[in-house]
Design a protein around this motif. Structure first.
Motif, PDB file in Angstrom:
ATOM      1  N   ALA A  56      36.203 -24.442  -3.496  1.00 11.91           N
ATOM      2  CA  ALA A  56      36.018 -25.916  -3.008  1.00 11.91           C
ATOM      3  C   ALA A  56      37.347 -26.199  -2.318  1.00 11.91           C
ATOM      4  N   ARG A  57      37.202 -27.198  -1.445  1.00  9.66           N
ATOM      5  CA  ARG A  57      38.301 -27.681  -0.627  1.00  9.66           C
ATOM      6  C   ARG A  57      39.009 -28.827  -1.354  1.00  9.66           C
ATOM      7  N   TRP A  58      40.238 -28.901  -1.195  1.00  7.00           N
ATOM      8  CA  TRP A  58      40.967 -30.180  -1.762  1.00  7.00           C
ATOM      9  C   TRP A  58      42.089 -30.753  -1.018  1.00  7.00           C
ATOM     10  N   LEU A  59      42.319 -32.200  -0.964  1.00 11.12           N
ATOM     11  CA  LEU A  59      43.240 -32.730  -0.558  1.00 11.12           C
ATOM     12  C   LEU A  59      44.349 -32.964  -1.635  1.00 11.12           C
ATOM     13  N   VAL A  60      45.330 -32.778  -1.729  1.00 11.37           N
ATOM     14  CA  VAL A  60      46.382 -33.152  -2.657  1.00 11.37           C
ATOM     15  C   VAL A  60      47.459 -34.098  -2.039  1.00 11.37           C
ATOM     16  N   SER A  61      47.843 -35.024  -2.845  1.00 14.45           N
ATOM     17  CA  SER A  61      48.845 -35.920  -2.350  1.00 14.45           C
ATOM     18  C   SER A  61      50.257 -35.531  -3.159  1.00 14.45           C
ATOM     19  N   PRO A  62      51.162 -34.578  -2.458  1.00 15.21           N
ATOM     20  CA  PRO A  62      52.132 -33.953  -3.106  1.00 15.21           C
ATOM     21  C   PRO A  62      53.395 -35.475  -3.041  1.00 15.21           C
ATOM     22  N   TYR A  63      53.130 -36.453  -2.520  1.00 15.07           N
ATOM     23  CA  TYR A  63      54.139 -37.317  -2.390  1.00 15.07           C
ATOM     24  C   TYR A  63      53.733 -38.541  -3.269  1.00 15.07           C
ATOM     25  N   GLY A  64      52.697 -38.565  -4.149  1.00 10.21           N
ATOM     26  CA  GLY A  64      52.331 -39.473  -4.839  1.00 10.21           C
ATOM     27  C   GLY A  64      51.277 -40.235  -4.395  1.00 10.21           C
ATOM     28  N   THR A  65      51.246 -41.655  -4.829  1.00 10.21           N
ATOM     29  CA  THR A  65      50.234 -42.436  -4.548  1.00 10.21           C
ATOM     30  C   THR A  65      50.442 -43.233  -3.200  1.00 10.21           C
ATOM     31  N   VAL A  66      50.252 -42.716  -2.064  1.00  9.27           N
ATOM     32  CA  VAL A  66      50.747 -43.116  -0.957  1.00  9.27           C
ATOM     33  C   VAL A  66      49.393 -43.983  -0.113  1.00  9.27           C
ATOM     34  N   GLY A  67      49.526 -44.460   0.975  1.00  9.53           N
ATOM     35  CA  GLY A  67      48.499 -45.245   1.540  1.00  9.53           C
ATOM     36  C   GLY A  67      47.393 -44.396   1.781  1.00  9.53           C
ATOM     37  N   TRP A  68      47.497 -43.442   2.128  1.00 14.31           N
ATOM     38  CA  TRP A  68      45.888 -42.563   2.177  1.00 14.31           C
ATOM     39  C   TRP A  68      45.138 -42.292   1.077  1.00 14.31           C
ATOM     40  N   VAL A  69      46.061 -42.226   0.118  1.00 12.97           N
ATOM     41  CA  VAL A  69      45.400 -42.256  -1.382  1.00 12.97           C
ATOM     42  C   VAL A  69      44.463 -43.587  -1.751  1.00 12.97           C
ATOM     43  N   HIS A  70      45.199 -44.687  -1.500  1.00 12.35           N
ATOM     44  CA  HIS A  70      44.818 -46.089  -1.760  1.00 12.35           C
ATOM     45  C   HIS A  70      43.453 -46.087  -0.879  1.00 12.35           C
ATOM     46  N   ASN A  71      43.569 -45.800   0.413  1.00 18.03           N
ATOM     47  CA  ASN A  71      42.486 -46.181   1.163  1.00 18.03           C
ATOM     48  C   ASN A  71      41.127 -45.205   0.848  1.00 18.03           C
ATOM     49  N   LEU A  72      41.487 -43.845   0.579  1.00 15.44           N
ATOM     50  CA  LEU A  72      40.314 -42.925  -0.013  1.00 15.44           C
ATOM     51  C   LEU A  72      39.601 -43.549  -1.426  1.00 15.44           C
ATOM     52  N   ARG A  73      40.684 -44.116  -2.240  1.00 13.06           N
ATOM     53  CA  ARG A  73      40.112 -44.868  -3.341  1.00 13.06           C
ATOM     54  C   ARG A  73      39.025 -46.133  -3.191  1.00 13.06           C
ATOM     55  N   ALA A  74      39.639 -46.639  -2.137  1.00 10.66           N
ATOM     56  CA  ALA A  74      38.649 -47.892  -1.572  1.00 10.66           C
ATOM     57  C   ALA A  74      37.333 -47.363  -1.180  1.00 10.66           C
ATOM     58  N   GLU A  75      37.403 -46.370   0.063  1.00  9.46           N
ATOM     59  CA  GLU A  75      36.328 -45.895   0.609  1.00  9.46           C
ATOM     60  C   GLU A  75      36.398 -44.336   0.786  1.00  9.46           C
ATOM     61  N   PRO A  76      35.744 -43.619  -0.151  1.00  8.92           N
ATOM     62  CA  PRO A  76      35.992 -42.373  -0.295  1.00  8.92           C
ATOM     63  C   PRO A  76      35.184 -41.363   0.758  1.00  8.92           C
ATOM     64  N   VAL A  77      35.679 -41.558   2.055  1.00 12.10           N
ATOM     65  CA  VAL A  77      35.347 -40.795   2.927  1.00 12.10           C
ATOM     66  C   VAL A  77      36.525 -40.229   3.828  1.00 12.10           C
ATOM     67  N   ALA A  78      36.524 -38.928   3.924  1.00 10.93           N
ATOM     68  CA  ALA A  78      38.009 -38.583   4.552  1.00 10.93           C
ATOM     69  C   ALA A  78      37.407 -37.827   6.143  1.00 10.93           C
ATOM     70  N   ARG A  79      37.896 -38.219   7.118  1.00  7.88           N
ATOM     71  CA  ARG A  79      37.800 -37.717   8.386  1.00  7.88           C
ATOM     72  C   ARG A  79      38.840 -36.801   8.635  1.00  7.88           C
ATOM     73  N   LEU A  80      38.507 -35.419   8.970  1.00 10.20           N
ATOM     74  CA  LEU A  80      39.699 -34.679   9.231  1.00 10.20           C
ATOM     75  C   LEU A  80      39.257 -34.014  10.432  1.00 10.20           C
ATOM     76  N   HIS A  81      40.688 -33.747  11.080  1.00  7.98           N
ATOM     77  CA  HIS A  81      40.400 -32.967  12.606  1.00  7.98           C
ATOM     78  C   HIS A  81      41.597 -32.103  12.571  1.00  7.98           C
ATOM     79  N   ARG A  82      41.402 -31.318  13.620  1.00  9.18           N
ATOM     80  CA  ARG A  82      42.478 -30.382  14.205  1.00  9.18           C
ATOM     81  C   ARG A  82      42.080 -29.793  15.350  1.00  9.18           C
ATOM     82  N   GLY A  83      42.454 -30.328  16.692  1.00  3.89           N
ATOM     83  CA  GLY A  83      42.141 -29.987  18.018  1.00  3.89           C
ATOM     84  C   GLY A  83      40.591 -30.222  18.119  1.00  3.89           C
TER      85      GLY A  83
END
Length: 148
Positions: A59-86
């Motif tokens: 599987a692929r995973w997102l880890v928050s190494p710095y704790g419960t930061v903003g993006w963690v709160h946002n994913l908990r509220a709406e569990p949709v991750a948009r990822l991009h690179r180039g």
């Protein structure tokens, strides 16, 4: 004792530089680096930050190494991750892992993204049990399925 994350000037500058490189498709954070965009839980505005997506256990995973930061709160509220690179763009539904599932992912993550090791009490290569104790402080999300 693990270091505490502080988003100071140097870290903000690094995020801007890495973010600009990732937006252009340059693998600034290695093959694992992506820009994560989440919907702000309060503002509803898009929020983007550089992250590392690691592969572990099929599987692929997102880890928050710095704790419960903003993006963690946002994913908990709406569990949709948009990822991009180039030109690569992916949208995923995510599921937060419980402590038992998160522990081996955290261990793998610290071994892969060594720059984050000072933010963990468990050392790279430590037993999985030590990382289980870290799970409450370092949220982990599985990219569950493509978002439709």
């Amino acid at each position: 004792m693990a270091r505490t994350y502080r988003l100071g000037f140097a870290r903000k500058l690094a995020n801007v530089v890495v973010g600009a490189l990732l937006a252009r498709g340059v693998p600034a954070a290695g093959k694992t680096g992506f820009l994560l965009t989440t919907k702000g839980r309060k503002s509803g505005l898009d929020r983007t930050t550089p992250v590392n997506v690691v592969e572990f256990g099929g599987a692929r995973w997102l880890v928050s190494p710095y704790g419960t930061v903003g993006w963690v709160h946002n994913l908990r509220a709406e569990p949709v991750a948009r990822l991009h690179r180039g030109a690569t763009r992916e949208v995923w539904d995510v599921e937060e892992a419980d402590g038992a599932a998160a522990a081996p992912v955290l261990r793998h993550y610290v071994g892969q993204v060594r720059v984050t090791a000072p933010f963990f009490d468990a050392a790279p290569g430590a037993p999985v049990e030590e990382f289980a104790a870290e799970a409450a402080r370092h949220p982990v999300f599985r990219l569950a399925r493509p978002h439709t």
